[in-house]
Scaffold this active site. Structure first.
Site, PDB file in Angstrom:
ATOM      1  N   LYS A  89       0.814  -1.216   0.000  1.00 25.42           N
ATOM      2  CA  LYS A  89       0.000   0.000   0.000  1.00 25.42           C
ATOM      3  C   LYS A  89       0.844   1.260   0.000  1.00 25.42           C
ATOM      4  O   LYS A  89       0.481   2.256  -0.622  1.00 25.42           O
ATOM      5  CB  LYS A  89      -0.973   0.009   1.193  1.00 25.42           C
ATOM      6  CG  LYS A  89      -2.112  -0.978   1.005  1.00 25.42           C
ATOM      7  CD  LYS A  89      -3.228  -0.741   1.987  1.00 25.42           C
ATOM      8  CE  LYS A  89      -4.330  -1.771   1.784  1.00 25.42           C
ATOM      9  NZ  LYS A  89      -5.322  -1.733   2.850  1.00 25.42           N
ATOM     10  N   LYS A 140     -10.980  -3.919  -3.385  1.00 29.77           N
ATOM     11  CA  LYS A 140     -11.933  -2.813  -3.517  1.00 29.77           C
ATOM     12  C   LYS A 140     -11.282  -1.607  -4.167  1.00 29.77           C
ATOM     13  O   LYS A 140     -11.938  -0.739  -4.680  1.00 29.77           O
ATOM     14  CB  LYS A 140     -12.514  -2.356  -2.177  1.00 29.77           C
ATOM     15  CG  LYS A 140     -12.132  -3.147  -1.002  1.00 29.77           C
ATOM     16  CD  LYS A 140     -12.792  -2.659   0.270  1.00 29.77           C
ATOM     17  CE  LYS A 140     -12.023  -3.229   1.424  1.00 29.77           C
ATOM     18  NZ  LYS A 140     -12.763  -3.624   2.558  1.00 29.77           N
ATOM     19  N   LYS A 194      -4.961 -10.273  -6.341  1.00 32.62           N
ATOM     20  CA  LYS A 194      -6.136 -10.400  -5.478  1.00 32.62           C
ATOM     21  C   LYS A 194      -7.238  -9.436  -5.934  1.00 32.62           C
ATOM     22  O   LYS A 194      -6.951  -8.302  -6.313  1.00 32.62           O
ATOM     23  CB  LYS A 194      -5.695 -10.041  -4.044  1.00 32.62           C
ATOM     24  CG  LYS A 194      -6.753 -10.205  -2.990  1.00 32.62           C
ATOM     25  CD  LYS A 194      -6.275  -9.668  -1.656  1.00 32.62           C
ATOM     26  CE  LYS A 194      -6.337  -8.166  -1.609  1.00 32.62           C
ATOM     27  NZ  LYS A 194      -6.229  -7.574  -0.271  1.00 32.62           N
TER      28      LYS A 194
HETATM   29  P1  TYM Z   1     -10.273  -5.857   4.410  1.00 28.92           P
HETATM   30  O1  TYM Z   1     -11.309  -4.832   4.606  1.00 28.92           O
HETATM   31  O2  TYM Z   1      -9.185  -5.591   3.414  1.00 28.92           O
HETATM   32  O3  TYM Z   1     -10.960  -7.219   4.016  1.00 28.92           O
HETATM   33  C1  TYM Z   1     -12.020  -7.733   4.786  1.00 28.92           C
HETATM   34  C2  TYM Z   1     -12.001  -9.242   4.741  1.00 28.92           C
HETATM   35  O4  TYM Z   1     -12.136  -9.706   3.398  1.00 28.92           O
HETATM   36  C3  TYM Z   1     -11.064 -10.579   3.078  1.00 28.92           C
HETATM   37  N1  TYM Z   1     -10.720 -10.392   1.658  1.00 28.92           N
HETATM   38  C4  TYM Z   1     -10.700 -11.366   0.760  1.00 28.92           C
HETATM   39  N2  TYM Z   1     -10.958 -12.684   0.853  1.00 28.92           N
HETATM   40  C5  TYM Z   1     -10.867 -13.420  -0.265  1.00 28.92           C
HETATM   41  N3  TYM Z   1     -10.528 -12.892  -1.468  1.00 28.92           N
HETATM   42  C6  TYM Z   1     -10.259 -11.583  -1.618  1.00 28.92           C
HETATM   43  N4  TYM Z   1      -9.943 -11.084  -2.799  1.00 28.92           N
HETATM   44  C7  TYM Z   1     -10.345 -10.758  -0.462  1.00 28.92           C
HETATM   45  N5  TYM Z   1     -10.157  -9.422  -0.252  1.00 28.92           N
HETATM   46  C8  TYM Z   1     -10.391  -9.226   1.051  1.00 28.92           C
HETATM   47  C9  TYM Z   1      -9.928 -10.161   3.993  1.00 28.92           C
HETATM   48  O5  TYM Z   1      -8.986 -11.185   4.165  1.00 28.92           O
HETATM   49  C10 TYM Z   1     -10.672  -9.826   5.255  1.00 28.92           C
HETATM   50  O6  TYM Z   1     -10.946 -10.986   5.999  1.00 28.92           O
HETATM   51  N6  TYM Z   1      -7.528  -5.078   8.491  1.00 28.92           N
HETATM   52  C11 TYM Z   1      -8.669  -5.776   7.953  1.00 28.92           C
HETATM   53  C12 TYM Z   1      -9.965  -5.442   8.685  1.00 28.92           C
HETATM   54  C13 TYM Z   1      -9.852  -5.607  10.147  1.00 28.92           C
HETATM   55  C14 TYM Z   1      -9.956  -6.840  10.861  1.00 28.92           C
HETATM   56  C15 TYM Z   1      -9.784  -6.497  12.254  1.00 28.92           C
HETATM   57  C16 TYM Z   1     -10.171  -8.164  10.481  1.00 28.92           C
HETATM   58  C17 TYM Z   1      -9.636  -4.633  11.057  1.00 28.92           C
HETATM   59  N7  TYM Z   1      -9.589  -5.142  12.321  1.00 28.92           N
HETATM   60  C18 TYM Z   1      -9.805  -7.466  13.228  1.00 28.92           C
HETATM   61  C19 TYM Z   1     -10.203  -9.134  11.484  1.00 28.92           C
HETATM   62  C20 TYM Z   1     -10.026  -8.787  12.839  1.00 28.92           C
HETATM   63  C21 TYM Z   1      -8.830  -5.415   6.489  1.00 28.92           C
HETATM   64  O7  TYM Z   1      -8.355  -4.407   6.040  1.00 28.92           O
HETATM   65  O8  TYM Z   1      -9.626  -6.259   5.795  1.00 28.92           O
END
Ligand code: TYM
Length: 337
Positions: free
Chosen positions: A113, A203, A200
Site C-alpha cells: 500500500k 476494492k 487479489k
Molecule cells: P479488508 O477490509 O481488506 O478485508 C475484509 C475481509 O475480506 C477478506 N478479503 C478477501 N478474501 C478473499 N478474497 C479476496 N480477494 C479478499 N479481499 C479481502 C480479507 O482477508 C478480510 O478478511 N484489516 C482488515 C480489517 C480488520 C480486521 C480487524 C479483520 C480490522 N480489524 C480485526 C479481522 C479482525 C482489512 O483491512 O480487511
C-alpha cells in the site's frame, strides 16, 4: 455449552467486493449459530490512506447496511461500528508501544500500500497509520478474547503479528490476552481479479472490470463475468499456476454453491468456458439480487442505527473490562496492581 468466540471486521476503504463476501462475510453469516460472533465495521482502519470525508461517510453507511443485508442477525451476533467503542483506540495505542517498527515494516500490506500511495499520488506522504494499523487490528481482536478470527488469506500475517504481540504482553506483564487463531475458508480465501487473475480482487483495484462489488448494477456484473480473463485451452480444471482465470471462476462457483472444487470440476467436465461463465454469472447474480433487495429495504430505515447502538453497548461491556485489566497490569492505572 459455552460457544467459542469469533471476531472479525471489514474496512470501509471502498465498496464491499465479492472477495470480501466469499473470504469473510459469508463465513461470518454461516458461523453465527456455532460461535459467539463479534463483527464490526472497521471505519478507523478506513482512514489509513487519504479519503474524502463525503466518500468515507457513504462507504460507512453502505457497509453497515450491507452487514445486515448479507445476513448478519442482530439477535444472534454483536454487530457494531468500530469508532463507537472507544476502547479500541486506547488499547491500540498501548499495543503500538509494544510493537517494533521492524515488525510493522515487514507487513506485506504495508509494503504494497505504501508503494501504491507513492506511485498513484507521486508523493512521499505515507500516513503513519498505514504503518501502525496492524497494532490497532491486534487491539480489535485482543479486546474481546477472540479465539478465532475468520479472514481471507491476505490478513493471516496480521493475525500472526497479533499472536506475537499478545504473547509478548502476557510474558512481560502477566496473563491478559487470549491467543487468537485464524480461520480461513477452505474454498475462496483468496478471490482473484477477473481481469488479472494473478492479483487479489480488491476494492481499490485499478480496473473496475476486475472486481465485483456487492452493490454493482446487475447487468454490469454479467458483463464483468463474461469478459473475465481465461485462456485458450477450453478445458475446465483447477490449476492455479497454469490456468489462474479458470481456477478463479471455479473457486467462485464452488464457494457460492458450497461444494468442493472437485465437485465443481466434475460438474463442468466436458463443458466449455461459455457455460462456466454462464453458471458463475447465475450464482453471483442470484446472490447479489437477494442482497440488493434487502439492502434497499434497510437503507432508509432506522433499524440499522438501532442495531448498531445495541451492538456497541454489548461490545463496550467486554472491551472496557479488558482495557481495565490491561491498565491494571501495565501500571497505567496507578491505583491498582
Ligand atoms: P479488508 O477490509 O481488506 O478485508 C475484509 C475481509 O475480506 C477478506 N478479503 C478477501 N478474501 C478473499 N478474497 C479476496 N480477494 C479478499 N479481499 C479481502 C480479507 O482477508 C478480510 O478478511 N484489516 C482488515 C480489517 C480488520 C480486521 C480487524 C479483520 C480490522 N480489524 C480485526 C479481522 C479482525 C482489512 O483491512 O480487511
Amino acid at each position: 455449552m459455552n460457544k467459542k468466540r469469533m471476531l472479525s471486521g471489514i474496512t470501509t476503504t471502498g465498496k464491499m467486493t465479492l472477495g470480501n463476501y466469499i473470504g469473510a462475510m459469508k463465513n461470518f453469516v454461516a458461523l453465527q449459530d456455532e460461535f459467539e460472533m463479534y463483527v464490526f465495521v472497521a471505519n478507523l482502519h478506513g482512514i489509513t490512506t487519504p479519503i474524502d470525508k463525503d466518500i468515507l461517510r457513504k462507504n460507512i453507511k453502505e457497509m453497515v447496511t450491507l452487514y445486515f443485508a448479507c445476513g448478519m442477525d442482530p439477535k444472534k451476533s454483536t454487530i457494531f461500528l468500530q469508532s463507537d467503542v472507544l476502547e479500541h483506540t486506547q488499547l491500540g495505542w498501548i499495543l503500538t508501544c509494544n510493537t517494533t517498527i521492524g515488525e510493522l515494516q515487514r507487513m506485506t500490506q504495508f509494503k504494497d500500500k505504501s508503494t501504491k500511495v507513492k506511485s498513484e499520488n507521486g508523493t512521499e506522504f505515507i500516513p503513519t497509520g498505514l504503518l501502525t494499523y496492524p497494532a490497532l487490528m491486534a487491539a480489535d481482536i485482543l479486546l474481546y478474547d477472540a479465539e478465532f478470527v475468520p479472514v481471507g488469506k491476505d490478513q493471516k500475517q496480521h493475525i500472526e503479528l497479533t499472536r506475537n504481540i499478545a504473547e509478548r504482553m502476557n510474558n512481560k506483564f502477566g496473563e491478559m490476552f487470549t491467543i487468537p487463531g485464524d480461520y480461513t475458508p477452505k474454498v475462496g480465501s483468496k478471490i482473484m481479479d477477473l481481469q488479472d487473475p494473478t492479483k487479489k480482487m480488491s476494492k481499490s483495484g485499478a480496473n473496475p472490470k476486475g472486481f465485483i462489488a456487492l452493490l454493482d448494477d446487475i447487468n454490469e456484473v454479467k458483463k464483468k463475468i463474461k469478459s473475465a480473463v481465461t485462456d485458450s485451452e477450453n478445458i475446465i480444471k483447477y490449476d492455479v499456476e497454469n490456468k489462474p482465470g479458470v481456477s478463479n471462476l471455479l473457486t467462485i462457483y464452488s464457494a457460492l454453491k458450497n461444494i468442493s472444487i472437485e465437485e465443481a470440476e466434475k460438474f463442468f467436465k466436458n463443458k466449455d468456458y461459455g457455460i462456466l461463465k454462464d453458471e458463475v454469472s447465475n450464482v453471483v447474480v442470484n446472490l447479489l439480487e437477494k442482497i440488493q433487495l434487502k439492502f434497499k429495504e434497510l437503507f432508509n430505515s432506522d433499524l440499522v442505527d438501532s442495531w448498531l447502538e445495541q451492538g456497541a453497548e454489548k461490545a463496550r461491556k467486554l472491551a472496557s473490562k479488558k482495557l481495565t485489566k490491561v491498565k491494571n497490569l501495565t501500571g497505567l492505572n496507578y491505583k491498582r496492581k
